[in-house]
Design a protein around this motif. Sequence first.
Motif, PDB file in Angstrom:
ATOM      1  N   ILE A 254      -3.837  -7.492  -1.734  1.00  0.00           N
ATOM      2  CA  ILE A 254      -3.413  -8.836  -1.736  1.00  0.00           C
ATOM      3  C   ILE A 254      -1.911  -9.068  -1.356  1.00  0.00           C
ATOM      4  N   ALA A 255      -1.268  -8.364  -2.025  1.00  0.00           N
ATOM      5  CA  ALA A 255       0.362  -8.274  -1.964  1.00  0.00           C
ATOM      6  C   ALA A 255       0.815  -7.976  -0.469  1.00  0.00           C
ATOM      7  N   MET A 256       0.267  -7.069   0.186  1.00  0.00           N
ATOM      8  CA  MET A 256       0.368  -6.449   1.076  1.00  0.00           C
ATOM      9  C   MET A 256       0.178  -7.879   2.290  1.00  0.00           C
ATOM     10  N   ALA A 257      -1.022  -8.273   2.165  1.00  0.00           N
ATOM     11  CA  ALA A 257      -1.454  -9.406   3.086  1.00  0.00           C
ATOM     12  C   ALA A 257      -0.330 -10.486   3.024  1.00  0.00           C
ATOM     13  N   ALA A 258       0.008 -10.589   2.019  1.00  0.00           N
ATOM     14  CA  ALA A 258       0.936 -11.766   1.907  1.00  0.00           C
ATOM     15  C   ALA A 258       2.426 -11.537   2.364  1.00  0.00           C
ATOM     16  N   ILE A 259       2.770 -10.428   2.113  1.00  0.00           N
ATOM     17  CA  ILE A 259       4.222  -9.669   2.676  1.00  0.00           C
ATOM     18  C   ILE A 259       4.086  -9.718   4.242  1.00  0.00           C
ATOM     19  N   THR A 260       2.865  -9.161   4.537  1.00  0.00           N
ATOM     20  CA  THR A 260       3.006  -8.713   6.129  1.00  0.00           C
ATOM     21  C   THR A 260       3.136 -10.272   6.862  1.00  0.00           C
ATOM     22  N   ALA A 261       2.163 -11.426   6.243  1.00  0.00           N
ATOM     23  CA  ALA A 261       2.133 -12.486   6.880  1.00  0.00           C
ATOM     24  C   ALA A 261       3.348 -13.438   6.499  1.00  0.00           C
ATOM     25  N   ALA A 262       3.938 -13.291   5.269  1.00  0.00           N
ATOM     26  CA  ALA A 262       4.876 -14.307   4.845  1.00  0.00           C
ATOM     27  C   ALA A 262       6.443 -13.726   4.735  1.00  0.00           C
TER      28      ALA A 262
END
Lengths: 205, 205, 205
Positions: free
Chosen positions: A123-131
């Motif tokens: 979940i954190a990596m999805a958010a970091i990649t996108a934001a």
Amino acid sequence: MIADLVLDVLNYVGIVAFAVSGALKAGEKGMDLLGFIVLGFSTALAGGIIRDVLLSRLPPVNITYLPYQLTAISASVATFVFYDKVSRHRDVVLYPDAVGLGAFAAIGADVAFRAGLNPLAVIAMAAITAAGGGVVRDVLAAEIPVVLRREVYATAAAIGGGIYMLLYYSLGRGPALLGTTAIVVALRLASLRYGWELPRVKNTA
Amino acid sequence: MIADLVLDVLNYVGIVAFAVSGALKAGEKGMDLLGFIVLGFSTALAGGIIRDVLLSRLPPVNITYLPYQLTAISASVATFVFYDKVSRHRDVVLYPDAVGLGAFAAIGADVAFRAGLNPLAVIAMAAITAAGGGVVRDVLAAEIPVVLRREVYATAAAIGGGIYMLLYYSLGRGPALLGTTAIVVALRLASLRYGWELPRVKNTA
Amino acid sequence: MIADLVLDVLNYVGIVAFAVSGALKAGEKGMDLLGFIVLGFSTALAGGIIRDVLLSRLPPVNITYLPYQLTAISASVATFVFYDKVSRHRDVVLYPDAVGLGAFAAIGADVAFRAGLNPLAVIAMAAITAAGGGVVRDVLAAEIPVVLRREVYATAAAIGGGIYMLLYYSLGRGPALLGTTAIVVALRLASLRYGWELPRVKNTA
């Protein structure tokens, strides 16, 4: 796989939209042409770079894959050249930006999940990649990152990380990639349409 | 080893205290719930993440070890929910924060020393592990990091890096871990009690 | 090789000049002695650290090689001790700073090129090695990085990345290292002398 192809196209949409958002911020802050390129490049590609550093995928694909770099730099320079026009129509960029948010979240979740990270880290990596790129953009502009203050943006990407795993286990990888993208885009556009915000404390201090 | 067990407990004390400090900063800046979580998480865990990136321990333990993440996020959310109460008693947090500073410095020195770094780098890694999260917190809040401006904070952690090596060579690893923690905590609390500050230049420019 | 020896000397000139520039910024912002050391160290060595992280050369040489660290820290502490004098003569520092820009750009291009990166990434690594430290300095001072706003600085380093490759293919590695350094220094000094600036948009928004 067809899902990879579709996502690749959406990924380029995102790189262009994110680079434009970074270049517009550079213009807002009175930066020169180099500032446009650096903020455009960072907004589009820094999230994926941070993800790859944390997962030891080095050098990061966003550094080594020339088409990504050229796309981000071209979009930044074009924003510089047509600054007045792009600046006046910046609301239009919100739509491809939402597409980028969805595609980046799906790709980030996919990379993290296949690297064997735990669900919270996916979940954190999805958010970091996108934001993450937007955070770097705002730090370089000496501002508090907007994603930490208002709107449903990084949150939509984080939710995408969870959805990816649900879809992966129920339907497989292709549907997970496309479904995650679609749901994040829908969440983002709905939040813009209806003015959704995350809760905040009443600051009585 | 008993020292590892003790340090593990103190480490959790530090994660909670650091996350609270990050979440309070998010509240001060008017951030939303996501901002609380990101600043809490970063303050508690970013120092160790930077250390692990520099030492090629990837993915960083603070990304892969679920209990650390859950502790940091829970403390951040709790600070959000009980914001008024926590904000009024923020001075109380200085004590567990000092414990965290000591534990993080000891762990950072231990990791760097056993990775074979030179003494100056061991000292730097103790300081980065302990104070790097606070720097990230302040950068995300668009402020000059407080550890660079006043109080004996990162300095206490850096001194801890030197003490670790002295104790390691004289008494062994267990006493080094616990002794470093104790001395850093004592230094930090004494500096708060007596208002110690590092020297600064008279700015006549 | 003789070119490596010459470059090594110029590299130390750069470390001293960059550390002084970081320490002067710390003084300008009212930081304490630790702030001087951290900003001096970061300005001198963070660009190379970021390059090494992205290229998986870990731990970074700027963390493990004691002479670099001692040079940067000594220059920072000396700037603290003689702050009034150094601050009054800060224009003098522009000359060794230009030497450092050239040497760092040549070294960054050399490392990236020999790691097999594509030409655009070599150019980016030359700029990051040379100007990344200044970006970190300004972010820690809560300012918009000056290299993104005015003067020909990171741009000169980026041009150096391109020149390195041209010279490498035509004349070999030694001439590439020394020629790149000389041309970047010349570009930087000429830009200071004639007040060159990159283009910027007329901000009519």
